[in-house]
Each structure stands twice: as structure tokens, then as C-alpha cells.
Design a protein around this motif. Structure first.
Motif, short mmCIF file in Angstrom:
data_model
loop_
_atom_site.label_atom_id
_atom_site.label_comp_id
_atom_site.label_asym_id
_atom_site.label_seq_id
_atom_site.Cartn_x
_atom_site.Cartn_y
_atom_site.Cartn_z
N GLY A 161 -63.19 92.83 30.27
CA GLY A 161 -62.14 91.84 30.05
C GLY A 161 -61.00 91.95 31.04
N LEU A 162 -61.32 92.50 32.26
CA LEU A 162 -60.29 92.68 33.28
C LEU A 162 -60.55 91.77 34.48
N LYS A 163 -59.49 91.52 35.23
CA LYS A 163 -59.63 90.72 36.45
C LYS A 163 -59.90 91.64 37.65
N ALA A 164 -60.58 91.09 38.66
CA ALA A 164 -60.88 91.85 39.88
C ALA A 164 -60.72 90.92 41.09
N PRO A 165 -59.48 90.64 41.48
CA PRO A 165 -59.27 89.76 42.63
C PRO A 165 -59.80 90.42 43.91
N PHE A 208 -53.62 96.16 39.62
CA PHE A 208 -54.37 97.29 39.05
C PHE A 208 -53.69 97.74 37.76
N THR A 209 -54.52 97.92 36.71
CA THR A 209 -53.99 98.35 35.40
C THR A 209 -54.66 99.66 35.00
N GLU A 210 -54.09 100.31 33.97
CA GLU A 210 -54.65 101.57 33.50
C GLU A 210 -56.07 101.38 32.98
N ALA A 211 -56.34 100.14 32.50
CA ALA A 211 -57.68 99.87 31.96
C ALA A 211 -58.74 99.91 33.05
N HIS A 212 -58.32 99.67 34.30
CA HIS A 212 -59.28 99.69 35.41
C HIS A 212 -59.81 101.10 35.69
N ILE A 213 -59.08 102.11 35.21
CA ILE A 213 -59.48 103.48 35.53
C ILE A 213 -60.87 103.79 34.98
N GLU A 214 -61.13 103.39 33.74
CA GLU A 214 -62.44 103.66 33.13
C GLU A 214 -63.55 102.91 33.86
N VAL A 215 -63.23 101.73 34.36
CA VAL A 215 -64.23 100.96 35.14
C VAL A 215 -64.60 101.74 36.39
N LEU A 216 -63.58 102.29 37.09
CA LEU A 216 -63.85 103.08 38.30
C LEU A 216 -64.63 104.34 37.97
N ARG A 217 -64.27 104.98 36.84
CA ARG A 217 -64.95 106.21 36.47
C ARG A 217 -66.44 105.94 36.23
N LYS A 250 -68.20 92.85 38.29
CA LYS A 250 -69.05 92.67 37.11
C LYS A 250 -68.62 93.61 35.99
N ALA A 251 -68.34 94.88 36.37
CA ALA A 251 -67.90 95.86 35.35
C ALA A 251 -66.52 95.50 34.82
N ALA A 252 -65.63 95.01 35.69
CA ALA A 252 -64.28 94.61 35.27
C ALA A 252 -64.35 93.44 34.30
N PHE A 283 -65.21 108.59 42.35
CA PHE A 283 -63.98 108.49 41.57
C PHE A 283 -63.13 109.72 41.82
N SER A 284 -61.80 109.51 41.97
CA SER A 284 -60.89 110.65 42.17
C SER A 284 -59.50 110.25 41.70
#
Length: 650
Positions: free
Chosen positions: A532-536, A501-510, A526-528, A487-488
Motif C-alpha cells: 500500500g505504498l507509493k514508489a515514484p 521515503f517512509t518508515e514503512a518502506h524499510i520492510e519492503v527493502l528488507r 511491485k512490493a511497495a 539491505f543495510s
């Protein structure tokens, strides 16, 4: 005890022909052009001597034939007198020399009296212009008188002896020209090696009184290859019936070749003048032996239309591929292969010996590659012999002899012998042009015996390989990258440019920081989903790209589809002979040095080359470090002494 006398006679005659005539040319003709005047007069005198005994009868007979066409008169004279040429002029050199008036006019009239089938010799020699030049310098009469006194009759000089005289005079002439002679005069030591190997397997079938052999040279030059081959066959069987055929483009070389064959009893039409690439004057004919020393690097742009038209015909001599127009060597190589007699029931098939430089061995252009492939697939290459450098008059570069065979011996089928003769030479006492080395009999015999020994020859100079050894696959080899997911803020900044990509995805990446990069196609969606987020798919690929950080401790990287991911800046091509198993080759030659390497055989490019030098390369052992250190210490000591001496003087 007669042989030394013959040798003495021929060498003395050649010396007299050259040195005495030299007196009449000095200060009138450039020294390098002496041969252009001496050789035609030598030919003229020899032909005159050959016809002297029957000339009066032939002249009367031809006169009685009236107005028959020339070619019919030629046939009639041949049938009655056994002569393939004649002269009906009442003049001869002695008659012309008896008075000093109208010498040029009389000489031209005399030349015009020869039968039409050898008239092209005098045109090729540019005889009329040269005679005029001598006449204007007041030297023609002396030249004519001198040659009229030379006894070049068959009773004194048999055909072979006269051939030696002409050869000697030609050599002296070409020695003056030096490098310029290379265009039409092949060194006899090279020819003898070619001929020795060419006829090496012909011992048994050549025996008997009914043996017939045909020899062809499409770049005949001065005819030396044809004559040396004929002489070699007759040494094996003096009753063999040898027929010579040649074609030559350059007028001066054509004149020399036709004349040389003629004065040794050959047919007037044995050598024809013409451009072999444009028109094969022996189309439809094949031959037992083919010899050729085609020009290196000959530009065939002027012949391009004709050659390309021929190449369009399936199965034609040029249909297998066309080289660059800057070098036509491989056109001649393909032509020679097509002129070989097909295999016969008795096992005899046509054989060729063709000289080339190194280019046809490995040129990677489409045309040469295709021609080599054809020669390899048809099993036409019997052997390739490397000659020493500085062997030819016009070039000092390394040269090779290709031995082609239409019907190899059983033990040689499916195999190709490479013979390294580059070290078999002695220095010439006097260089001639670029030729500074010669192959003496002992050198040639060593190579001939290596050829005969085949698989039992010394591997230091002989290797036996298969056609597949020279066919290869250029296989792309890659090194598989190794990534960890990191993560960076830089990754986040890049991903923010995406709409998915949304701000909510940041925590998933972290949360995925330092996890397996290879698992991201599964772990990120799976984490997205849990958040409750989408991951196309597009976002998954972008996440993999932005979070990939090189980590040598990570497993080899694979993308979302399971394909290996290639490390940036790491791609090589491995050349693998077609005769080798690809996987075994890679395990032996690549993986020990690059364990992460992978390859894709589907993307391999096929080709061929004959890496002659590499096959015979023997690495030299480097000097030992102790030896180098010792030399350095010695030099340092010498420098210290020098500095000390300078300081003391100050």
C-alpha cells in the motif's frame, strides 16, 4: 682517364682557395667566420672569369645604350651576348691589386659595376662591411691579390667542376660553423636520397630531346637541393631542359644560393628572397618537382596575421588547417603539396620530397590533424622514409622524408609506403655539428630499391598500408558493473533524507535483500504496491543506488532504462583503425582480456596519426630466468669471496 684529373683539379683548387685565404684571415676574423669572407671572394672571382672574354665589348655596348632603364639594358645584353649578368667597371681584381692605395674604395666601385640583377648578392653577403673590416686590419689588399691569381675560368673549370669547388669551400666553411650551419645547409647524402626517390618513376617520360622539368624549393637555403636534383635529371637525359626556382628568407643563405646557381650557369633570378609563409613569390605556378627542408619547430607568430588571412580563403594553401604557432613545419608541408603540378594525360604529375621531424606524423592538435586528414583523403602521400638520427648539422633528432605525389602510379594509388631507413648509416670520420652519421651510396641504394619493389620489398624495412590504416576512431570502452541488492542501515539512513521515503518502506527493502539488482525497477514498485505504498521513479533510482553492492557473481548491471552501468574507475579508450571492423577488433583485442567490456561507437572521436615507430617496432625477447639466476648466483659467489677476504684480514 680524364675524370680523376677533373676531381684532382677541383679538390686542389678548393684547397688553395680555402687554405691560402686562411693565411690572410687568421687573427683578424674568428675561425668559424672564415667562410663569410672566403665565399664572397670566390664568387666574385668566378664571375669575373666568366665575363673576362666579353667584358670590353659589353662595356662599350652598354655605354652606347645611354640612359635606358636597367632592366631593358639587361635584356639587350642577354640578346646580344647571351649573358644574364655583366660588369661595366673598368676595374678588375688584378688592376685593384696592382697598387695598394684605395683598395677598399676601388673594390666597392668594382662591385657597383655589376648589373643590378645580381646586386642583391653583395648585399646578402654584407660584402661592403666585410671589405671594410679587412681594410682596417690591413688585409684587404692581400686578399684581393690572392684571389686575382686564381684561375676559375670556365675553360679550366666547367660549371659542374666549379660547383664542386664551391661545394667544397662551403663545406669547409660550414664545418667551422658546425651546428650553426644546419639552418641553411642540408647534408648532400640526405638530398641525394630524396632526389633518387623523387625521380625514380620518371625514367620513361624523361626520355627524348624535348623533355622539360621544373624544380622548386620554397626554403632554398644554399641551393643544394635544386642543384643536386638538376644534376640527377641531366644524368638521366643530358638534353633535358631543367628550370630551377627557389625562395629563401635568410639573407646569407639567399646570397649563397643565388651565387652557387649563378656560377654554375643558372639564371640570376632563379632564387628570390622573401618569406614563403607570408608571400609565395611564385603564386599561381606549379612545378614538376618540389624539394624542401623547412626549419623544425619554427615559430610563426610573427607571420600569424598573414597566414590566418590566407587560411580564410577556401582552397588556399593554408585553408586545410593551421598548426600551433610554435611549429610551422606543416604549413610548409601543405604549401609544397599545393605547388605540385596537376596530373597530366600522360600520367605525369608533380612530386615532392619534404623533410620533417616526427611531430607532423602524429601531432594530435586540431590543425595538424586536419592537414594530415586532407593529405590522406586526397591520396597525396606516396611514401614516408625514416632517416637515421644524427644526420643533420643542426639537430640529432630522428627525421623523416615525406614523398608527395599528385598522380601516383596505378599500383600505388590508395596506398602509402613506409620505409625504415633509420639503420642505414655509417659513422662519419669527423663529425660536423650534430651530424655524426652519413648515408653512403650502398645505404641509399637499398632504400631506393625498397621503394621500387613496393609491396615486394623486405617487410623488415618496408610496409605498404592504406590511408584508412592511419585514420582512427578513439572509442570509449567501459567495464559493466555487477551488482546485487543488499539491505543495510546505511542505505536506510540515506533514503530517510527523501520526502517520498517512509518508515514503512524499510520492510519492503528488507524483503528484497539479496534479490536481483537488475530487477529492482520492477520488484521494488511491485512490493511497495502490495504494501500500500507509493514508489515514484525518483525513489526507485535512489533505492537502486543505495542498495547496489559489487558482486562479481551477479549478471552485468543495467539501469532502469536498460542502459549498461559502468563500473567506477574503469574507463579506457581503444584506438581502432578506420580500416578495421569495430566489432571484430573489440572481440580480438579487448574482450579476451575484459569479457565485461562494452563500448559506445556513437561517442567515438575521429582522428589520424602515422605511428611510424610502432609499426616497425620489434620486441626484444627478455632474458631467460635461468640466465638471470645464473648471473645472480655468480655475483653472490663473488660477494661471498670478498666478505671472506675482509674477515680473514681482520
Amino acid at each position: 682517364m680524364t675524370e680523376p684529373t677533373v676531381v684532382s683539379t677541383t679538390s686542389t683548387t678548393a684547397r688553395i682557395v680555402w687554405e691560402t685565404a686562411d693565411k690572410f684571415l687568421r687573427d683578424v676574423v674568428e675561425e668559424e667566420d672564415y667562410g663569410d669572407f672566403i665565399l664572397p671572394f670566390t664568387v666574385l672571382r668566378r664571375l669575373e672569369c666568366m665575363l673576362a672574354d666579353s667584358k670590353e665589348q659589353v662595356t662599350k655596348y652598354v655605354a652606347a645604350l645611354g640612359g635606358l632603364p636597367p632592366h631593358l639594358i639587361d635584356i639587350a645584353v642577354k640578346d646580344k651576348f647571351g649573358l644574364s649578368f655583366y660588369n661595366v667597371s673598368p676595374l678588375d681584381l688584378a688592376t685593384i691589386a696592382s697598387v695598394d692605395d684605395n683598395v677598399e674604395k676601388s673594390l666597392q666601385s668594382y662591385i657597383a659595376g655589376f648589373s643590378h640583377n645580381i646586386a642583391d648578392i653583395w648585399v646578402a653577403f654584407d660584402f661592403a662591411r666585410r671589405a671594410k673590416m679587412l681594410a682596417e686590419a690591413n688585409r684587404l689588399h692581400a686578399m684581393v691579390k690572392h684571389f686575382s691569381t686564381l684561375d676559375l675560368s670556365p675553360s679550366r673549370l666547367a660549371n659542374t667542376a666549379m660547383g664542386d669547388v664551391f661545394e667544397d669551400v662551403m663545406y669547409r666553411a660550414f664545418n667551422k660553423k658546425g651546428k650553426a650551419a644546419g639552418g641553411f645547409y642540408t647534408p648532400r647524402d640526405a638530398i641525394k636520397l630524396m632526389v633518387d626517390i623523387l625521380i625514380a618513376n620518371d625514367d620513361h617520360s624523361l626520355a627524348g630531346e624535348s623533355a622539360l622539368r621544373s624544380i622548386y624549393d620554397p626554403t632554398a637555403g644554399s641551393g643544394g637541393m635544386l642543384l643536386v636534383a638538376q644534376e640527377a635529371l641531366r644524368r638521366m637525359n643530358e638534353k633535358v631542359d631543367v628550370t630551377l626556382y627557389g625562395q629563401e628568407l635568410m639573407p646569407s643563405a639567399f646570397g649563397l644560393g643565388k651565387a652557387d646557381l649563378l656560377i654554375q650557369g643558372g639564371r640570376p633570378d632563379a632564387i628570390k628572397q622573401g618569406n614563403t609563409l607570408v608571400e609565395d613569390l611564385y603564386e599561381g605556378q606549379t612545378f614538376d618537382y618540389v624539394l624542401s627542408n623547412p626549419p623544425f619547430g619554427k615559430d610563426w607568430s610573427a607571420d600569424q596575421k598573414s597566414v590566418r588571412d590566407q587560411a580564410n580563403a577556401t582552397g588556399s594553401r593554408f585553408s586545410h588547417g593551421l598548426p600551433s604557432t610554435s611549429d610551422g613545419q606543416m604549413l610548409f608541408l601543405a604549401h609544397c603539396a599545393h605547388k605540385l603540378s596537376p596530373a597530366e594525360k600522360n600520367g605525369q604529375g608533380g612530386r615532392a620530397a619534404v623533410v620533417s621531424n616526427a611531430s607532423p606524423l602524429f601531432s594530435s592538435d586540431k590543425g595538424p590533424n586536419a592537414i594530415r586528414q586532407w593529405l590522406l583523403e586526397e591520396d597525396l602521400i606516396d611514401a614516408i622514409i625514416a632517416l637515421p638520427a644524427e644526420m643533420f648539422y643542426g639537430t640529432g633528432i630522428p627525421t623523416y622524408v615525406w614523398i608527395l605525389d599528385k598522380n601516383k602510379d596505378l599500383e600505388r594509388k590508395g596506398k602509402i609506403q613506409l620505409i625504415d631507413g633509420s639503420g642505414q648509416w655509417k659513422p662519419m670520420r669527423k663529425p660536423m655539428g650534430d651530424k655524426r652519421r652519413e648515408m653512403r651510396k650502398g645505404n641509399r641504394n637499398l632504400l631506393l630499391e625498397s621503394y621500387k619493389a613496393f609491396e615486394h620489398a623486405d617487410p623488415a624495412i618496408s610496409r605498404v598500408m592504406t590511408p584508412e590504416d592511419f585514420m582512427f576512431r578513439d572509442v570509449p570502452v567501459y567495464k559493466q558493473a555487477r551488482f546485487a541488492a543488499r539491505f543495510s542501515e546505511e542505505a536506510v539512513a540515506t533514503l530517510r533524507d527523501r520526502r517520498d521515503f517512509t518508515e514503512a518502506h524499510i520492510e519492503v527493502l528488507r524483503a528484497l535483500d539479496s534479490t536481483s539488482w537488475n530487477d529492482l525497477p520492477k520488484s521494488f514498485p511491485k512490493a511497495a504496491q502490495a504494501a500500500g505504498l507509493k514508489a515514484p521513479i525518483g525513489l526507485i533510482d535512489a533505492v537502486m543506488q543505495t542498495t547496489a553492492v559489487v558482486d562479481d557473481s551477479a549478471p552485468p548491471a543495467v539501469d532502469r532504462k536498460g542502459n549498461p552501468v559502468i563500473a567506477d574507475g574503469w574507463k579506457v579508450t581503444e584506438r581502432v583503425p578506420l580500416s578495421e571492423d569495430l566489432t571484430k577488433h573489440m572481440k580480438r583485442e579487448v574482450l579476451p582480456y575484459a569479457p565485461d567490456a562494452t563500448w559506445d561507437e556513437r561517442k567515438a572521436k575521429h582522428g589520424n596519426e602515422i605511428p611510424f615507430t610502432r609499426i616497425f617496432y620489434v620486441p626484444k625477447e627478455p632474458r631467460s630466468l635461468s640466465g638471470i639466476d645464473s648471473d645472480v648466483q655468480k655475483l653472490m659467489g663473488e660477494l661471498a669471496e670478498m666478505f671472506k677476504a675482509v674477515s680473514e684480514n681482520d
